[in-house]
Scaffold this active site. Structure first.
Site, mmCIF file in Angstrom:
data_model
loop_
_atom_site.group_PDB
_atom_site.id
_atom_site.type_symbol
_atom_site.label_atom_id
_atom_site.label_comp_id
_atom_site.label_asym_id
_atom_site.label_seq_id
_atom_site.Cartn_x
_atom_site.Cartn_y
_atom_site.Cartn_z
ATOM 1 N N HIS A 88 -7.157 16.634 41.444
ATOM 2 C CA HIS A 88 -8.379 16.158 40.795
ATOM 3 C C HIS A 88 -9.334 15.779 41.911
ATOM 4 O O HIS A 88 -9.251 14.703 42.484
ATOM 5 C CB HIS A 88 -8.084 14.943 39.915
ATOM 6 N N THR A 109 -18.773 6.500 37.726
ATOM 7 C CA THR A 109 -18.600 7.361 36.552
ATOM 8 C C THR A 109 -17.735 6.602 35.556
ATOM 9 O O THR A 109 -16.823 5.878 35.951
ATOM 10 C CB THR A 109 -17.901 8.692 36.902
#
Length: 333
Positions: free
Chosen positions: A193, A248
């Site tokens: 990721h 985020t």
């Protein structure tokens, strides 16, 4: 003398004290609360527990959610810095950790977060030994490995949120380019990721039509349509959002709720999430990377053997090497 409640209510049987589908979120920062509200919005549990070391914020977030109980289907929302509040959780979502800074790669976060997990994970297992742990904190693949080692749980019950969000970003960007809804644009981001993730161009399709068959140069430097830029945007998107708003949270919160829905409802859907990949695609070390995995009420029950091209396998191995180069130096696990 009878109380008002006793006059109003005649009790027939005692209430059940152990929840059927309790979810705990560890960490009430921006990501943790985005996960919490997304989970509540999907009506996924009969109890939500929040835990953090930041007592005032923890209490404030709990109260704020409790005040909205009329609009929710999860009637019990609790919070405490004591992990006893997490007891009997079915799934524990770990979002705690130090925040990623602007320009900081996920891998640079690792050592700062490992020490945090050395406290968190044993506490989770103490109170919910039968739970499944979903790790969200970055760098998620290494911290999923850390969680697996610290928890002593079988690997199918330690899952990293991995590339579920990367793949969602990929499909969104595809949809923008093609003018088709993301749910009809199929593509997978695997591996780490983050910076060394792998776009599986050979599998990108719409309605079963391989886009690479229509454009053999897709994903390469020879491609005049510059599809490779789509994957580059996926890799850079988190950094861009952090640059603009400081963090985020919403997309990862929605992504986590998507994973929980699959497990809580035993849907057996396939998600690109982080799992232990030793022995797969020639990977020899104990690293966690995202592959297409079937999730169910038992956790991560199987891995789809996706047919990858040689260059895609090479990229996946490179992704594994990138993680192992840091992971091998971790101490006290």
């Amino acid at each position: 003398m009878s109380t008002l409640k006793e006059k109003l209510i005649t009790q027939i049987a005692s209430e059940r004290t152990i929840p059927n589908s309790k979810v705990t979120v560890v960490g009430v920062g921006q990501v943790g609360m985005a996960c919490a509200i997304s989970i509540l919005g999907k009506r996924l549990g009969d109890e939500l527990a929040l835990v953090d070391v930041w007592e005032d914020k923890l209490k404030g977030e709990m109260m704020d959610l409790q005040h909205g109980s009329l609009f929710l289907q999860t009637h019990k929302i609790v919070a405490d810095k004591d992990y006893a509040v997490t007891a009997n959780s079915k799934i524990v979502v770990v979002t705690a950790g130090v925040r990623q800074q602007e320009g900081e790669s996920r891998l640079n976060l690792v050592q700062r977060n490992v020490n945090v997990f050395k406290f968190i994970i044993p506490q989770i297992i103490k109170y919910s030994p039968d739970c499944t742990i979903l790790v969200v904190s970055n760098p998620v693949d290494i911290l999923t490995y850390v969680t697996w080692k610290l928890s002593g749980l079988p690997k199918h019950r330690v899952i990293g949120s991995g590339c579920n969000l990367d793949s969602a970003r990929f499909r969104y960007l595809m949809s923008e380019k093609l003018g088709i809804h993301p749910s009809s644009c199929h593509g997978w981001i695997l591996g780490e990721h983050g910076d060394s993730s792998v776009a599986v161009w050979s599998g990108v399709n719409v309605a079963g039509v391989s886009l690479q068959e229509l454009n053999p140069a897709m994903g390469t430097d020879r491609d005049s349509e510059k599809w490779k830029e789509v994957h580059k945007q996926v890799v850079e998107s988190a950094y861009e959002v952090i640059k603009l708003k400081g963090y985020t949270n919403w997309a990862i919160g929605l992504s986590v709720a998507d994973l929980l829905e699959t497990m809580m409802k035993n849907l057996c859907r396939v998600h690109p999430v982080s799992t232990m990949v030793k022995g797969m695609y020639g990977i020899e070390n104990e690293v966690f990377l995202s592959l297409p995995c079937v999730l169910s009420a038992s956790g991560l029950t199987s891995v789809i053997n996706q047919k990858l091209k040689d260059d895609e396998v090479a990229q996946l191995r490179s992704s594994a090497d990138t993680l192992w180069s840091i992971q091998k130096d971790l101490k006290d696990l």
